[in-house]
Enzyme design. Structure first.
Site, PDB file in Angstrom:
ATOM      1  CG  ASP A   1      -1.861   1.172   1.281  1.00  0.00           C
ATOM      2  OD1 ASP A   1      -1.666   2.130   0.510  1.00  0.00           O
ATOM      3  OD2 ASP A   1      -2.814   1.129   2.084  1.00  0.00           O
TER       4      ASP A   1
ATOM      5  CE1 TYR B   1      -8.483  10.794 -14.366  1.00  0.00           C
ATOM      6  CE2 TYR B   1      -7.988  12.720 -15.703  1.00  0.00           C
ATOM      7  CZ  TYR B   1      -7.952  11.352 -15.506  1.00  0.00           C
ATOM      8  OH  TYR B   1      -7.384  10.549 -16.460  1.00  0.00           O
TER       9      TYR B   1
ATOM     10  CE  LYS C   1      -4.659  10.417 -13.789  1.00  0.00           C
ATOM     11  NZ  LYS C   1      -3.893   9.177 -13.533  1.00  0.00           N
TER      12      LYS C   1
END
Length: 304
Positions: free
Chosen positions: A78, A175, A179
């Site tokens: 993780d 998002y 990015k």
């Protein structure tokens, strides 16, 4: 073709963080085909699952790496947990006499967290912040512990996998922020790593035919072109192998430091390095955008 040309990464050691599926899997397998030893990490494992409802595991990817000609080593990790990442890097150092040549930060898993329908002020804040932690903090944590191995060797490459290499808004606030931030991670690491002979780049695919995308269109990699009946843009998509071959080309380039700090794309690199997709094609999503999508959506954007 010489053995070095066929296996240009023989003897190299790579860590593909987020190698369970999609672009990460494609990168890991192509690194294996180039002869590398690849540590494949992620949360989806035969020993435990992530919160994504997906069947792929790190063990499956590692087996594909080995079948391709490399040595795949799965390690359930993780990457939001610094202790687990530190233990992973300590294992690599112990296994490989301190050697690490390539770090690929491809951790994502943000699809179910992305809200494509609402502006920021109407989105669930906890979900958005969780996306940022999962998609950006994981990269920071992984680099924090892995970079000392690259610095100690005085060579190597960091690849930050993102979506898009221009300043164009990506359609959803969190998002887009995630990015874009990943691109900036490459820029910042490049600045700090250059004095040590280590390169760092951001890299984007075009329209990626991930496992989830194939399922969305109800096709397989064998008959993927049938999906273009639902979306003509899908005819210009690319397999994860294309992204993987771009990473191999960069990792094998002795002058890769000249590209450090740049936001690169498969559609630019194939022209320089001459690689093809798995089916022999050379998808160029930027060219498709300019010809078909720009009249409606505007230019793809200026480089970040």
């Amino acid at each position: 073709m010489t053995a070095q040309q066929a296996r240009p990464l023989n003897g190299r050691v790579a860590l593909v963080a987020g190698g369970t599926r999609g672009g990460g899997r494609g990168i890991a397998v192509e690194l294996g085909a180039a002869g590398a030893t690849v540590y494949v990490t992620g949360r989806s494992s035969t020993g435990g699952r992530s919160d994504l409802d997906r069947p792929e595991t790190v063990e499956q990817t590692a087996a594909l790496v080995t079948a391709a000609g490399g040595h795949g080593i799965p390690v359930r990790t993780d990457h939001s947990d610094p202790a687990q990442v530190r233990a992973l890097v300590e294992r690599i150092a112990a296994d490989q006499d301190g050697r690490l040549d390539l770090l690929v930060n491809s951790v994502w898993g943000g699809d179910p967290l992305t809200d494509w329908e609402h502006p920021l002020w109407e989105q669930d804040l906890d979900t958005g912040l969780r996306l940022l932690r999962q998609a950006v903090e994981t990269h920071v944590i992984t680099s924090r512990y892995a970079l000392p191995l690259l610095v100690a060797r005085g060579s190597g490459l960091v690849v930050e996998v993102t979506d898009g290499n221009t300043a164009r808004y990506r359609g959803s606030f969190f998002y887009d922020l995630a990015k874009s931030a990943v691109v900036r991670l490459a820029v910042a690491q490049a600045a700090e790593l250059r004095p040590h002979g280590v390169a760092a780049v951001a890299l984007t695919p075009g329209f990626l035919r991930s496992e989830a995308m194939l399922e969305h269109f109800g096709v397989t990699e064998e008959n993927w072109r049938d999906g273009a009946a639902q979306d003509p843009n899908f005819a210009h998509s690319e397999s994860p192998a294309y992204l993987g071959r771009a990473v191999v080309a960069l990792a094998a380039d002795p002058d890769v430091l000249a590209k450090s700090g740049r936001a690169l794309a498969t559609w630019g690199l194939y022209r320089e390095y001459g690689f093809t997709d798995a089916d022999g094609s050379r998808p160029d999503f930027a060219a498709h955008w300019a010809a078909q999508l720009e009249p409606e959506f505007g230019p793809l954007g200026d480089p970040l």
